[in-house]
Enzyme design. Structure first.
Site, PDB file in Angstrom:
ATOM      1  N   GLU A  94       1.079  -1.124  -0.053  1.00 35.05           N
ATOM      2  CA  GLU A  94      -0.124   0.561   0.029  1.00 35.05           C
ATOM      3  C   GLU A  94       0.776   1.036   0.098  1.00 35.05           C
ATOM      4  O   GLU A  94       0.532   2.540  -0.178  1.00 35.05           O
ATOM      5  CB  GLU A  94      -1.620   0.397   0.602  1.00 35.05           C
ATOM      6  CG  GLU A  94      -1.832  -0.719   1.369  1.00 35.05           C
ATOM      7  CD  GLU A  94      -3.608  -0.686   0.362  1.00 35.05           C
ATOM      8  OE1 GLU A  94      -3.021   0.606  -0.236  1.00 35.05           O
ATOM      9  OE2 GLU A  94      -4.313  -1.312   0.001  1.00 35.05           O
ATOM     10  N   SER A 355     -32.155 -30.784  48.939  1.00 30.92           N
ATOM     11  CA  SER A 355     -31.521 -31.574  49.942  1.00 30.92           C
ATOM     12  C   SER A 355     -29.542 -31.113  50.436  1.00 30.92           C
ATOM     13  O   SER A 355     -29.255 -31.461  51.414  1.00 30.92           O
ATOM     14  CB  SER A 355     -31.116 -32.746  49.351  1.00 30.92           C
ATOM     15  OG  SER A 355     -32.854 -32.773  50.115  1.00 30.92           O
TER      16      SER A 355
END
Length: 687
Positions: A94, A355
């Site tokens: 680029e 329980s």
């Protein structure tokens, strides 16, 4: 020689500007132009560089657990660590002079203009990476002269004010990568399922090429064009010496990705809660283990699909040494999958614990000197100011050790212990453990022992973490280091005694043979199934049920939740850590060797006078035909309780002879229990 004379008769020398004068004029003009240019650049109004960034949830190693799209539906993540090889490839393709120009590469621009004039078309671009950032930030055009001049001005200003590193970061954050993806990190995640620090050459080249034309180069829609664009980047990288020939050849042979991957959505319920609590934060670094989280979520989905319609599953796993939560599954699926209401977080939902509080009550009783694992306690019909608890299977066992009563999860013995302790004492212990119990109304009662209180899965895991870690554990947490140390819950001896009892339970059928201390529970009406357990390092809790709280026939902690608990331990990815040895002060004795007050539970300890009760008739092993039975008793102290196969058939009996209905064909066990808890039993057969 004759001299020329001026018209007025005087001699004059020629006047010419000196070289120094010309140089001064040029420098002055240049300085003026430079100052004007600087003023022009400095006066540039920059676009906003603080775009909205996706909020992220990351695991203990920095791996992405979940991200939230920004308001416009885009995935835009902070780039974080990026492979330097990717950056080199990007700049080579680029903007090769990125490190040398000041935002605009006049040489590259002149070359591009010259080539366009010579060939009559655009051959190369003159835009720098900084100019592309300017266009991305302003969403501007590239072809119009005014737009190009604006990009140049913004590019100069960006580099002057922000510097190269920040400009590069802005590109890596805003570059388009197809669809609703912005930034290299979102792209690496969506196209390759990895962070940009781990890209291979083929992947890096694809992400260099994509922003050039994010629509035409999308590999899932235009694979041929995408591959051509990627290969162009690879060949340039090879020519620039960034890739060896063999590495480039391997990369060129790789296919391009055929689909966009979904973004991670692990621990979704937790992410929602954390973001709601801190809406301004952009990043949450959690204690969760991403790989374990994925395994537990997969387990929850499998269990829910096999269990039936509308069933949900929640799992919480933690390190009880540090308090760090390692895995947290709020439901089998984040959406309303098959009516399961997956959006409900069952880790924090208030439910009856069944329980599962019994180990705490036994530990408190051991701590208070009310009993010992070998202390005998009576399991027989009993009424507590109008409250008459029954066992889960409707039967009673008579005298047995507290160890057995806890392992069998009997109800009457634990209610006796709760009455002796005081329900308020149990409630206070829950709060000390770090739980947040919620009562249906009023003061705590004896039903607390059997699940008559609202708790969350996280509360139970916190409670069992305290039992696992010698009576006190750090607060469970999902952020930060070690949690604050927990308050003392019970003594180290009592915690070990309960853990040792629970480790004696057999694993569920077909489960891995891990030696865990674990307890199951089932709430009233078969609405909730629980299993919570621990080894020497980890504690895991499991809930199974329906999110709307409707009953599930046949649901139980033992059958529905315990297998999931053992499977979750198997997914921890490491061998179970052994439970600790007993503390030095632990009293390890049989019942006969215990001190007299600990041999039998106090309230059951009536004065035993005379011989123990005996079933004088029928004799053991007798065979009868169908019809009523006559029982005759000897010895013992009235009142008596008679059981047939563990179920009470006569209570409060003061006589010695009683007629019973026949128990039905087959073998039956008849038991008599006197007022002191002494018992006798015989087995008969009815033809």
């Amino acid at each position: 020689m004759r001299r020329r004379r001026a018209g007025n008769g005087a001699e004059r020398a020629p006047r010419r500007p000196t070289a120094l004068l010309w140089l001064g004029l040029v420098l002055a003009l240049g300085a003026g132009l430079r100052d004007g240019f600087d003023d022009w650049v400095d006066a540039t109004v920059l676009p906003d560089t603080l775009a909205e960034i996706s909020v992220e949830m990351r695991d203990r190693d920095g791996a992405l657990l979940r991200a939230f799209p920004v308001a416009d539906g885009l995935w835009r993540l902070q780039p974080g660590a990026v492979d330097p090889a990717f950056v080199d490839m990007l700049l080579a393709y680029e903007d090769r002079r990125f490190d040398r120009h000041s935002g605009v590469d006049l040489r590259a621009m002149a070359r591009a203009v010259g080539q366009a004039l010579w060939y009559g078309r655009a051959v190369s671009g003159g835009s720098t990476l900084t100019m592309q950032v300017a266009r991305l930030l302003e969403d501007g055009t590239t072809g119009q002269v005014a737009g190009k001049l604006r990009q140049m001005r913004v590019a100069w200003a960006l580099e002057r004010r922000l510097g190269k590193a920040r400009v590069l970061e802005l590109y890596l954050t805003h570059a388009p990568y197809g669809g609703n993806l912005e930034g290299v990190r979102a792209a690496a995640q969506a196209w390759f399922g990895k962070p940009p620090a781990r890209l291979d050459p083929a992947e890096a080249a694809m992400l260099v090429a994509l922003p050039q034309s994010p629509v035409a180069h999308r590999p899932d829609r235009h694979p041929v064009r995408a591959r051509a664009a990627r290969d162009k980047v690879l060949r340039l990288a090879e020519a620039a010496g960034l890739l060896q020939a063999e590495d480039a050849a391997r990369a060129l042979a790789r296919p391009v990705p055929g689909r966009m991957l979904p973004f991670p959505l692990q621990a979704a319920h937790l992410g929602d809660a954390l973001r709601a609590a801190a809406p301004d934060r952009l990043r949450f670094d959690l204690t969760l283990d991403r790989d374990l989280q994925i395994r537990l979520e997969t387990l929850a989905r499998q269990v829910a699909q096999e269990a039936g319609d509308k069933l949900s599953v929640a799992i919480l796993a933690a390190d009880h040494r540090t308090g760090e939560i390692l895995g947290r599954v709020g439901s089998p699926g984040y959406a309303d999958m098959d009516g399961r209401q997956g959006y409900v977080d069952m880790v924090t939902a208030l439910r009856s614990p069944g329980s599962t509080l019994k180990p705490l009550i036994y530990a408190l009783a051991f701590d208070r000197g009310l009993g010992h694992p070998e202390t005998v306690i009576r399991d027989a019909p009993a009424t507590f100011r109008g409250y008459a608890p029954q066992n889960f299977d409707g039967t009673f066992r008579g005298d047995l050790r507290m160890r057995e009563a806890l392992q069998m999860s009997l109800n009457v013995p634990v209610v006796k212990l709760t009455e002796a302790l005081g329900p308020a004492h149990v409630m206070a212990a829950l709060q000390r453990a770090g739980a947040d119990p919620v009562l249906p109304g009023g003061a705590p009662g004896l039903a607390l022992a059997l699940g008559g209180v609202g708790l969350r899965l996280q509360d139970l895991v916190q409670l069992y973490a305290g039992l696992a870690r010698g009576g006190a554990a750090p607060a469970l947490h999902v952020e930060g280091g070690a949690g604050a140390p927990g308050l003392a819950l019970v003594s180290e001896v009592a915690a070990w005694q309960v853990g040792h009892i629970l480790s004696g339970l057999a694993p569920p059928p077909g489960a891995p043979a891990h030696r865990l201390a674990y307890k199951t529970g089932t709430s009233y009406g078969y609405r909730d199934a629980w299993a919570v357990g621990f080894d020497g390092r980890h504690v895991v809790g499991v809930w199974v049920g329906r999110a709307d709280g409707t009953p599930v026939p046949g649901l139980s902690g033992a059958a529905s939740a315990a297998p999931v608990l053992f499977a979750a331990f198997g997914r921890l990815g490491r061998a179970p850590v052994p439970l600790p040895p007993p503390p030095p002060s632990t009293l390890i004795l049989g019942n006969a060797d215990l001190p007299e007050p600990l041999r039998r539970f106090g309230p059951d300890r009536l004065r035993a006078e005379g011989p123990a009760p005996r079933l004088a008739f029928p004799p053991d092993g007798a065979i009868f035909g169908e019809g009523p039975l006559v029982l005759k008793l000897d010895g013992g102290i009235a009142p008596f309780t008679l059981l047939a196969n563990g179920a009470p058939v006569v209570t409060g009996l003061r006589g010695r002879v009683v007629d019973l209905a026949g128990p039905g064909p087959g073998f039956s066990t008849l038991t008599v229990i006197d007022a002191t808890g002494r018992s006798d039993r015989v087995t008969i057969r009815v033809k």
